[in-house]
Design a protein around this motif. Structure first.
Motif, PDB file in Angstrom:
ATOM      1  N   UNK A 359       0.858  -1.155   0.194  1.00  0.00           N
ATOM      2  CA  UNK A 359      -0.085   0.107  -0.068  1.00  0.00           C
ATOM      3  C   UNK A 359       0.786   1.324   0.095  1.00  0.00           C
ATOM      4  N   UNK A 360       2.164   1.003   0.473  1.00  0.00           N
ATOM      5  CA  UNK A 360       2.946   2.298   0.131  1.00  0.00           C
ATOM      6  C   UNK A 360       3.044   2.736  -1.195  1.00  0.00           C
ATOM      7  N   UNK A 361       2.928   4.272  -1.239  1.00  0.00           N
ATOM      8  CA  UNK A 361       2.901   4.692  -2.751  1.00  0.00           C
ATOM      9  C   UNK A 361       4.256   4.353  -3.739  1.00  0.00           C
ATOM     10  N   UNK A 362       5.137   4.339  -2.918  1.00  0.00           N
ATOM     11  CA  UNK A 362       6.718   4.132  -3.631  1.00  0.00           C
ATOM     12  C   UNK A 362       7.203   2.747  -3.632  1.00  0.00           C
ATOM     13  N   UNK A 363       6.121   1.590  -3.558  1.00  0.00           N
ATOM     14  CA  UNK A 363       6.299   0.152  -3.123  1.00  0.00           C
ATOM     15  C   UNK A 363       7.211  -0.604  -4.144  1.00  0.00           C
ATOM     16  N   UNK A 364       6.759  -0.052  -5.406  1.00  0.00           N
ATOM     17  CA  UNK A 364       7.790  -0.895  -6.615  1.00  0.00           C
ATOM     18  C   UNK A 364       9.028  -0.426  -6.401  1.00  0.00           C
ATOM     19  N   UNK A 365       9.393   0.725  -6.218  1.00  0.00           N
ATOM     20  CA  UNK A 365      10.527   1.157  -6.181  1.00  0.00           C
ATOM     21  C   UNK A 365      11.276   0.443  -4.747  1.00  0.00           C
ATOM     22  N   UNK A 366      10.689   0.664  -3.859  1.00  0.00           N
ATOM     23  CA  UNK A 366      11.104  -0.099  -2.550  1.00  0.00           C
ATOM     24  C   UNK A 366      11.494  -1.242  -2.604  1.00  0.00           C
TER      25      UNK A 366
END
Ligand SMILES: C[S@@+](CC[C@H](N)C(=O)[O-])C[C@H]1O[C@@H](n2cnc3c(N)ncnc32)[C@H](O)[C@@H]1O
Length: 381
Positions: A359-366
């Motif tokens: 659900x974190x908006x930057x999940x893909x990068x993280x």
């Protein structure tokens, strides 16, 4: 004349002006109304969105609840005019930062009066004197005002400083971050520093030492002399206290310097901020490195500060690459342009919870992020 910003408002017994405190340098709100336990969250949120600040005169714990209720309203997705879902990680990053800035502006509109001795003269208010002193220095006697959100941040930082952060690479010993100093809660890079073979145990430089944690890990590995630098007064004081507490005060010298201290060392380590973007406040300088200033400065100066055969250890995550803020090619080019070559690289996956939160908006990068220790040497042309 005062040499600090002020906040003015029409009080019940006439106009009042006090010192305005904002770590981020946010200007004092121009429109201020008095708010208390009768103020509803809807009314407060509406006023805050319009740019009107609320100077709180009610119960402190009610103010906290009001702020939470306002935060829930800020979280709600607009029914109409919702922004398009981001097409790229870079768009997601910019949208996320914009949303964070907007949220900070709105929630920063609930203000608290602080007495000259840092007392908060409200019902059920905590004693935040020590937290204020740690962040702002000894009280000078003049009353001030600060946003409740910022004050809660100071109190949280005080608790962290008291409790400390356990460092597995130091056998679980704690470092105690000061307010505004980069906290090594994501310790994976320290595991790299603890395990990569040392080129020498004689001497090392730790550039941008923050809490002093890298210098401590090097000293714990038996490096006889470490010089740790920083430019930030809080970081310098924090590093000195941590290193003394850990028993490395004799072996580690903490000095104020722009990047490098004088001289050369066989090992020079640096963990610059990982994201090349503009910080929104001074406190964000530990995370954001505008135009890769520190990264370029470190790479550019290594040649002049490494002893022959020495190694520069650059700690950097590739988060910025996954966001589209830097390419791997650009990083390698910076290394080559600095007259350096890569002698090796050790990678480690982050362990922080956001990396596994879809659900974190930057999940893909993280989720794709990798932290690396780049072993750099001076290139022999
Ligand atoms: C990402 S933090 C790393 C802190 C610490 N080394 C660690 O790994 O936890 C970067 C640090 O570099 C410091 N810094 C930024 N620019 C600097 C400069 N030009 N010279 C010295 N230190 C600097 C900041 O104050 C901050 O403490």
């Amino acid at each position: 004349m005062t040499d600090f910003p002020t906040l003015s408002w029409p009080d019940t017994d006439g106009p009042r002006t006090v010192r305005w405190r904002s770590e981020a340098g946010v200007p004092a709100p121009k429109r201020v109304v008095i708010a208390d336990d009768t103020t509803t969250a809807d009314a407060a949120y509406r006023l805050a969105c319009e740019g009107t600040a609320l100077l709180w005169r009610g119960d402190f714990q009610n103010a906290r609840q009001l702020l939470q209720a306002m935060a829930r309203r800020a979280e709600r997705k607009p029914k109409k005019g919702a922004p398009k879902p981001p097409a790229t990680p870079l768009e997601a990053f910019h949208q996320h930062r914009q949303a964070q800035a907007q949220r900070a502006r709105t929630l920063g509109m609930v203000l608290l009066p602080i007495e000259g001795d840092y007392e908060i003269a409200l019902r059920r208010a905590p004693d935040a004197k020590l937290a204020c002193e740690e962040a702002w220095g000894p009280s000078t006697g003049e009353p001030s005002a600060v946003s409740l959100r910022e004050l809660l941040g100071l109190i949280g930082a005080h608790e962290w400083r008291k409790k400390g952060v356990p460092i597995p690479a130091l056998g679980g010993a704690h470092v105690h971050p000061y307010y505004g100093v980069f906290s090594p809660v994501r310790g994976e890079y320290l595991d790299l520093i603890a395990r990569v073979p040392l080129p020498s145990q004689e001497k090392a430089f730790d550039i941008g030492t923050g809490t002093g944690v890298i210098a401590a890990v090097l000293a714990a590995r038996g490096v006889k002399q470490v010089v740790a630098t920083d430019q930030d007064a809080r970081a310098l004081a924090c590093a000195r206290e941590n290193l003394d507490r850990l028993g490395y005060g004799e072996r580690v010298e903490v000095v104020e310097a722009d990047l490098f201290p004088a001289g050369r060392a066989p090992l020079v380590v640096c963990n610059p901020p990982w994201v090349p973007a503009r910080p929104a406040s001074p406190i964000e300088y530990a995370v954001f490195d505008p135009d890769s200033r520190m990264l370029r400065g470190f790479l550019g100066g290594l040649k002049d500060h490494l002893e022959p055969g020495g190694e520069g250890w650059l700690i950097l995550s590739d988060f910025a690459e996954h966001l589209g803020l830097r390419t791997r090619e650009a990083l390698v080019e910076m290394i080559v342009e600095a007259g350096l070559e890569v002698a090796g690289r050790e990678d480690i996956r982050p362990r922080h919870p956001k990396a596994s939160d879809p659900t974190d908006p930057l999940y893909r990068a993280r989720a794709a992020e990798m932290t690396s220790l780049w072993r750099l040497k001076v290139r022999k042309d």
